[in-house]
Design a protein around this motif. Structure first.
Motif, PDB file in Angstrom:
ATOM      1  N   LEU A   1      -1.352 -26.120  23.712  1.00  0.00           N
ATOM      2  CA  LEU A   1      -1.594 -27.125  22.809  1.00  0.00           C
ATOM      3  C   LEU A   1      -0.224 -27.376  22.286  1.00  0.00           C
ATOM      4  O   LEU A   1       0.617 -26.544  21.647  1.00  0.00           O
ATOM      5  CB  LEU A   1      -2.301 -26.782  21.893  1.00  0.00           C
ATOM      6  CG  LEU A   1      -2.487 -27.309  20.665  1.00  0.00           C
ATOM      7  CD1 LEU A   1      -2.686 -28.669  20.617  1.00  0.00           C
ATOM      8  CD2 LEU A   1      -3.537 -26.646  19.596  1.00  0.00           C
ATOM      9  N   ARG A   2       0.359 -28.556  22.314  1.00  0.00           N
ATOM     10  CA  ARG A   2       1.699 -28.944  21.626  1.00  0.00           C
ATOM     11  C   ARG A   2       1.661 -29.834  20.550  1.00  0.00           C
ATOM     12  O   ARG A   2       0.854 -30.846  20.894  1.00  0.00           O
ATOM     13  CB  ARG A   2       2.564 -29.466  22.791  1.00  0.00           C
ATOM     14  CG  ARG A   2       3.123 -28.612  23.897  1.00  0.00           C
ATOM     15  CD  ARG A   2       3.902 -29.288  25.004  1.00  0.00           C
ATOM     16  NE  ARG A   2       4.459 -28.560  25.831  1.00  0.00           N
ATOM     17  CZ  ARG A   2       5.655 -27.740  25.694  1.00  0.00           C
ATOM     18  NH1 ARG A   2       6.444 -27.709  24.718  1.00  0.00           N
ATOM     19  NH2 ARG A   2       5.838 -26.821  26.746  1.00  0.00           N
ATOM     20  N   LYS A   3       2.047 -29.633  19.572  1.00  0.00           N
ATOM     21  CA  LYS A   3       2.135 -30.495  18.272  1.00  0.00           C
ATOM     22  C   LYS A   3       3.371 -30.744  17.471  1.00  0.00           C
ATOM     23  O   LYS A   3       4.139 -29.925  17.413  1.00  0.00           O
ATOM     24  CB  LYS A   3       1.013 -29.740  17.114  1.00  0.00           C
ATOM     25  CG  LYS A   3      -0.340 -29.682  17.746  1.00  0.00           C
ATOM     26  CD  LYS A   3      -1.250 -28.658  16.756  1.00  0.00           C
ATOM     27  CE  LYS A   3      -1.454 -29.264  15.542  1.00  0.00           C
ATOM     28  NZ  LYS A   3      -2.414 -28.580  14.862  1.00  0.00           N
ATOM     29  N   SER A   4       3.552 -31.949  17.229  1.00  0.00           N
ATOM     30  CA  SER A   4       4.510 -32.339  16.191  1.00  0.00           C
ATOM     31  C   SER A   4       4.235 -32.923  15.117  1.00  0.00           C
ATOM     32  O   SER A   4       3.081 -33.926  14.969  1.00  0.00           O
ATOM     33  CB  SER A   4       5.548 -33.173  17.058  1.00  0.00           C
ATOM     34  OG  SER A   4       5.304 -34.506  17.126  1.00  0.00           O
ATOM     35  N   ARG A   5       4.674 -32.967  14.100  1.00  0.00           N
ATOM     36  CA  ARG A   5       4.516 -33.609  12.741  1.00  0.00           C
ATOM     37  C   ARG A   5       5.583 -33.671  11.902  1.00  0.00           C
ATOM     38  O   ARG A   5       6.420 -32.603  11.361  1.00  0.00           O
ATOM     39  CB  ARG A   5       3.437 -32.442  11.813  1.00  0.00           C
ATOM     40  CG  ARG A   5       2.849 -33.309  10.558  1.00  0.00           C
ATOM     41  CD  ARG A   5       1.661 -32.665  10.059  1.00  0.00           C
ATOM     42  NE  ARG A   5       1.089 -33.183   9.027  1.00  0.00           N
ATOM     43  CZ  ARG A   5       1.662 -33.102   7.687  1.00  0.00           C
ATOM     44  NH1 ARG A   5       2.518 -32.608   7.513  1.00  0.00           N
ATOM     45  NH2 ARG A   5       0.766 -33.786   6.753  1.00  0.00           N
TER      46      ARG A   5
END
Length: 448
Positions: free
Chosen positions: A14-18
């Motif tokens: 799971l890769r996330k950017s914000r």
């Protein structure tokens, strides 16, 4: 095959950017990566689960630990094992979009949006913009023979404009644009968003002079975004088989009328009208081939979303709805792409047919329970008088029983709105999409 024993393994990344920019200042820029392997074993009527983020641990050791956890659970007493239905999917579904945006490109776009708003709307007090994406890659294998590689990607841009009313109190309006893929696949350029931001600013000016809604039962036209929320929160959750087994009111209503005959509602697995939906699920995290779950057909409650175990307990085919959010989570029954299907009416005609009521355009937050009782915040709405839009109203609420509201529907628009910008919360987060047309119904508004 011993139907009383089942096991599955899941490799999950799971890769996330914000990024959050407030008034042109980048206040958050987070990028996270989670990876891990989990195993789940069903033995003697009990589940055992184990997971690790250590990629050096052999899968067999995780499976063994899950098996020992199931055996430990069996100390609570003998339980009849179920023959788990669901079949076995084999295939790969990996989304391949455009080239990703660099972090610098994303920050530059946020800054450009802020600078444009400040120059174009001098009375604005504040802007708040969020750009985010996340990417799930899962490889699932089961003892039933499933072998699945799948990916789910979604990107969003969240726009908020803030001004003050005549009393100096803050007033804000928001818009979310979302798409399948990462931020490079979402068209959130200034050129693409400028018309939407102009409309958002028009709503902000109207809301600055908004009046209080009149509390009570009213005829309301719910815009597609609000109808989608009603479908998901108030009617979708009570149609999840684990909640049905837990006592949801829908458990005794299959085959009975729960909505107007204008209403049909489906939790779509992967394809709608020949096109892949925003959150495509071809096989769930139990390796079950995913199919659409037709929850309401012409107003009649028809079926529920299910996992292997809940399908076995209800004696129905599994719908492939078991999903896990993070590498360390167990699969639960979750919605995928839940929507009320379009009707034949035009939105303008639906408004023109209201002598005294409200157009509800956006919802802020809310809650619902297994009785289908709900309450949502309304963050943008207008009066309807003699078939025409009137003044904006201040923030208010809509509440009631989803079944009673859906039973009162007398018009359904012929358009369709989809959004995958939010999360569903049910023990774990989950990426979902929701959609639908506009509905005209009777519902209670909070107000004076």
């Amino acid at each position: 095959m011993n139907t009383a024993t089942y096991r599955e393994t899941r490799h999950h990344e799971l890769r996330k950017s914000r990024m959050l920019m407030v008034d042109g200042n980048l206040v958050s820029n987070a990028r996270t990566v989670e990876g891990g392997v989990s195993a789940r074993v069903y033995e003697g009527g009990y589940w055992g689960f184990a997971s690790t983020q250590d990629d050096g641990v052999p899968v067999e050791r995780i499976v063994d630990k899950a098996s020992r956890n199931a055996q430990a659970m069996a100390r609570f007493g003998q339980r009849a094992a179920l023959a788990l239905p669901g079949g076995a999917y084999r295939g790969e579904h990996v989304f391949r979009g455009r080239a990703p945006l660099s972090p610098k490109d994303s920050v530059d776009r946020l800054a450009q949006l802020h600078a444009w708003c400040v120059q174009r709307y001098p009375g604005l007090k504040s802007t708040r913009f969020i750009a985010a994406d996340e990417h799930h890659t899962k490889r699932v294998a089961t003892s039933h023979g499933a072998e699945v590689l799948s990916s789910i990607q979604r990107a969003l841009c969240y726009l908020t404009l803030i001004a003050e009313d005549e009393h100096g109190a803050p007033v804000e309006v928001s818009e979310t644009v979302s798409a399948k893929g990462h931020l490079g696949d979402l068209d959130w350029s200034l050129e693409a968003l400028a018309p939407q931001i102009d409309r958002l600013h028009d709503h902000l000016q109207a809301k600055r002079h908004g009046v209080a809604a009149r509390g009570g039962l009213h005829t309301v036209v719910m815009a597609p975004q609000l109808a989608g929320m009603l479908a998901h929160e108030a009617m979708g959750h009570p149609c999840e088989a684990d909640l049905v087994l837990g006592g949801a009111v829908t458990g005794g209503l299959v085959g009975q009328r729960v909505a107007s005959d204008l209403v049909s509602m489906v939790d779509i697995a992967h394809t709608y009208e020949g096109r892949e939906v925003m959150i495509p699920v071809y096989a769930d995290d139990e390796g079950t081939p995913a199919r659409d779950a037709v929850l309401i057909q012409d107003g009649m409650l028809t079926e529920f979303m299910s996992s292997r175990e809940t399908a076995a307990r209800l004696g129905v085919p599994a719908t492939g709805s078991a999903r896990a959010y993070s590498p360390g989570d167990e699969p639960l029954v979750r919605m995928r792409n839940t929507a009320i299907l379009p009707g034949r009416d035009k939105l303008d005609d639906m408004i023109a047919g209201v002598d005294d009521g409200y157009l509800l355009m956006k919802t802020s937050n809310g809650q619902a329970d297994s009785t289908t009782e709900f309450m949502f915040g309304i963050s943008l709405a207008y009066e309807i008088r003699d078939g025409k839009l009137g003044r904006a109203i201040r923030d208010t609420t809509i509440s009631g029983s989803a079944i009673k509201v859906l039973q009162s529907v007398d018009a359904v628009s012929d358009d369709m709105y989809w959004n995958c910008g939010g999360y569903c919360g049910k023990k774990q987060l989950m990426v979902v999409s929701m959609g639908g047309p506009a509905l005209r119904a009777r519902a209670h508004l909070g107000g004076e």
